[in-house]
Design a protein around this motif. Sequence first.
Motif, PDB file in Angstrom:
ATOM      1  N   LEU A   1       0.891  -1.286  -0.098  1.00 45.11           N
ATOM      2  CA  LEU A   1       0.023  -0.019   0.013  1.00 45.11           C
ATOM      3  C   LEU A   1       0.900   1.210   0.234  1.00 45.11           C
TER       4      LEU A   1
ATOM      5  N   LEU B   1      -2.848   0.313  -4.650  1.00 45.85           N
ATOM      6  CA  LEU B   1      -4.027   1.213  -3.902  1.00 45.85           C
ATOM      7  C   LEU B   1      -5.469   0.930  -4.662  1.00 45.85           C
TER       8      LEU B   1
ATOM      9  N   LEU C   1      -6.081  -2.888  -2.503  1.00 41.44           N
ATOM     10  CA  LEU C   1      -5.863  -3.045  -1.256  1.00 41.44           C
ATOM     11  C   LEU C   1      -6.877  -2.368  -0.264  1.00 41.44           C
TER      12      LEU C   1
END
Length: 494
Positions: free
Chosen positions: A359, A408, A411
Amino acid sequence: VTEKKMARREDDMEKVKDKSEPLLLPENGSDVSEEEGASWMVCLSTFIAVCGSYEFGTCVGYSAPTQFGIMEELNLSYSQFSVFGSILNVGAVLGAITSGKISDFIGRKGAMRLSSVISAIGWMIIYFSKTLWVAEAFFISGWLAIAQAKNIIWLDFGRFFVGTGVGLASYVVPVYIAEITPKNVRGTFTFSNQLLQNCGIATAYYIGNFVSWRTIALIGIIPCLIQFLGLFFVPESPRWLAKENRDEECEVVLQKLRGKEADIVKETREIMISVDATANISMQSLFKRKYARQLIIGVGVMLLQQLCGSSGISYYAGSIFDLAGFPSQTGMTVLSMVVVPKAILGLIIVDRWGRRPLLMASAFGLCLSCISLALAFGFKGVPGIVNFTPTMAFIGILTYVMMFAAGLGALPWIIMSEIFPMDMKVVAGSLVTITNWFTGWIVSYCFNFMLIWSPTGTFIIFAIMSGLTVVFAWCLVPETRGLTLEEIQFPRES
């Protein structure tokens, strides 16, 4: 379940109630079935579920290659097309509001089936919105309605319906996958949600260069039909069955998911304990102090995902290329070729690196990409370096899409499906999904106007938000790699 298992389950529940005797869940790796990998049934169930993710991606990527075709044919202004692009998120908010309750009431499979039907309704409304009677006759499918739209009202109405289905699917798909997969491959399988989203985006980006916007709308119906029919052949979530006190079905389904030779006794016991130790809470109770950390993390990652500019860049990538002076057809073709391989990379490393490092790496890449885009437009018109603007903008968008696909993009949904225990999953899952789609609506609606205001300023704002995402992940987001959902819910006392 047998009387012996029921007695053991009641004994474990007494331990939960008695705070002096801690609840002991199975040690990591103690369940044989957890270490044998995913069975063919888990693979099939995941594939059917992520057909909804493919639909998600097709919707997100639809507006980028079709913007000028729709605006020219239907004589729309930038403001009207911004409404069309962003109304997907409005419909998704409605779907998100009801997603938790629906998936809890009719099951994960029922919610996904409903999602596919609603999305199909939306495409047919857009396709057949030429006359009212045709729209009503084909109210069973939404993409078809987009493809035959002759006015902006039915175009928006069809996209709203598609968005409603997508909003419902965006919650239930990652939750279903997380609840059926073994812990050692849960991250990989849940990441397939993002992989199929990127496949949908790539399809829309690529074929949008060669076919009309109406044809793309027809293609959007295909994953809806596959998912609707496929759901008749895959099992329900064992955790949802346990929650509904259908214990025998839970065991049968878990055995089917883990394979005939797998030992599911410990995993079944673990699921029963965690389900019985929780009870659904109300929205008001969700804001109690004991739930604060999970709620901040869940809402935070969803909020930051959108504030990094993901919806705006995904929806209007073509117009960014045109504004920078780069051939949009070439740019969209290249984007369609890179998003899927990059998502595959994320799928491979998510259970090796872990959620938190991936992330942060992804958000850092977005930050650098947005800085590159800000510089590209900042240098535009400056004597001597103006020729570098198209190339810098292309590199910036390409890097942004790749880094988003690798981390991103997926996640926040993986984290959402893991951190919330059964008692708060319904209301908390709905809340964070609403947060994501509502923020996405604001970003996607304002994006064109922000580009008119200042392209450089727009991407500086997104760069700042991407940097804040790195800090947020470092400070608050926990690592859940290698833990069962029950171990996350009931962390061991040191």
